[in-house]
Scaffold this active site. Structure first.
Site, PDB file in Angstrom:
ATOM      1  N   ASP A 194     -10.058   0.916   7.396  1.00  0.00           N
ATOM      2  CA  ASP A 194     -10.084   2.376   7.254  1.00  0.00           C
ATOM      3  C   ASP A 194     -11.142   2.976   8.180  1.00  0.00           C
ATOM      4  O   ASP A 194     -10.885   3.948   8.884  1.00  0.00           O
ATOM      5  CB  ASP A 194     -10.400   2.793   5.811  1.00  0.00           C
ATOM      6  CG  ASP A 194      -9.325   2.390   4.816  1.00  0.00           C
ATOM      7  OD1 ASP A 194      -8.159   2.185   5.219  1.00  0.00           O
ATOM      8  OD2 ASP A 194      -9.660   2.281   3.623  1.00  0.00           O
ATOM      9  N   GLU A 235       0.856  -1.189   0.000  1.00  0.00           N
ATOM     10  CA  GLU A 235       0.000   0.000   0.000  1.00  0.00           C
ATOM     11  C   GLU A 235       0.887   1.233   0.000  1.00  0.00           C
ATOM     12  O   GLU A 235       1.860   1.313   0.741  1.00  0.00           O
ATOM     13  CB  GLU A 235      -0.916   0.027   1.236  1.00  0.00           C
ATOM     14  CG  GLU A 235      -2.005  -1.011   1.192  1.00  0.00           C
ATOM     15  CD  GLU A 235      -3.123  -0.754   2.196  1.00  0.00           C
ATOM     16  OE1 GLU A 235      -3.303   0.391   2.650  1.00  0.00           O
ATOM     17  OE2 GLU A 235      -3.825  -1.735   2.517  1.00  0.00           O
ATOM     18  N   HIS A 238      -4.161   6.721   0.215  1.00  0.00           N
ATOM     19  CA  HIS A 238      -3.516   5.411   0.277  1.00  0.00           C
ATOM     20  C   HIS A 238      -4.128   4.527  -0.795  1.00  0.00           C
ATOM     21  O   HIS A 238      -5.123   4.884  -1.423  1.00  0.00           O
ATOM     22  CB  HIS A 238      -3.624   4.779   1.664  1.00  0.00           C
ATOM     23  CG  HIS A 238      -4.986   4.295   2.043  1.00  0.00           C
ATOM     24  ND1 HIS A 238      -6.009   5.139   2.434  1.00  0.00           N
ATOM     25  CD2 HIS A 238      -5.503   3.047   2.101  1.00  0.00           C
ATOM     26  CE1 HIS A 238      -7.084   4.425   2.722  1.00  0.00           C
ATOM     27  NE2 HIS A 238      -6.803   3.143   2.522  1.00  0.00           N
ATOM     28  N   HIS A 273      -5.338   0.538  -2.185  1.00  0.00           N
ATOM     29  CA  HIS A 273      -5.790  -0.817  -1.885  1.00  0.00           C
ATOM     30  C   HIS A 273      -5.308  -1.681  -3.051  1.00  0.00           C
ATOM     31  O   HIS A 273      -6.013  -1.822  -4.051  1.00  0.00           O
ATOM     32  CB  HIS A 273      -7.320  -0.873  -1.779  1.00  0.00           C
ATOM     33  CG  HIS A 273      -7.877  -0.205  -0.568  1.00  0.00           C
ATOM     34  ND1 HIS A 273      -9.213   0.068  -0.431  1.00  0.00           N
ATOM     35  CD2 HIS A 273      -7.298   0.238   0.572  1.00  0.00           C
ATOM     36  CE1 HIS A 273      -9.425   0.647   0.737  1.00  0.00           C
ATOM     37  NE2 HIS A 273      -8.274   0.769   1.358  1.00  0.00           N
TER      38      HIS A 273
END
Length: 131
Positions: free
Chosen positions: A92, A24, A79, A81
């Site tokens: 999250d 990630e 970020h 996935h």
């Protein structure tokens, strides 16, 4: 209010996610007056970066110091996935602070935008800005 985002910012987010894959990626969304001017990559310091992220605390401290000195504001975070969907995961949601900041989530070449609202993540309307 819509968040203004440039095509360059979106391209940076997608490129960062591709570069970090299968880990990630993560970073900061910096700007002013609801307009993201910069997606600033940060080190993912989580012990399990294949499934989780933690933005390097030093990057956060530096961003807050720069904002106090008249620089760009910390508007939010991003970020990826790597093997998921471009929407907030259960992890999250569990780590959300409700601070109202923007979150960009990158997955499968897409970027989705969310507001970390007091009652959980809400879709965040965006508009493409010039530059």
């Amino acid at each position: 209010m819509d968040l203004m985002v440039t095509s360059g910012t979106i391209a940076t987010l997608i490129a960062e996610a591709q570069r970090a894959h299968p880990r990630e990626c993560c970073g900061l969304l910096l700007g002013q007056a609801g307009r993201v001017a910069l997606a600033q990559p940060a080190a993912n310091v989580h012990p399990y970066p294949l499934r989780h992220f933690e933005i390097d605390p030093q990057a956060l401290i530096a961003a807050h110091r720069a904002a106090r000195a008249g620089g760009l504001e910390l508007l939010g975070y991003y970020h990826s996935h790597p093997n998921g969907l471009a929407r907030p995961s259960q992890t999250d949601a569990a780590q959300a602070s409700g601070d109202g900041r923007a979150w960009a989530i990158v997955a499968a070449g897409e970027v989705s935008w969310w507001r970390d609202a007091p009652n959980g993540f809400e879709p965040l309307p965006t508009r493409l800005a010039d530059g």
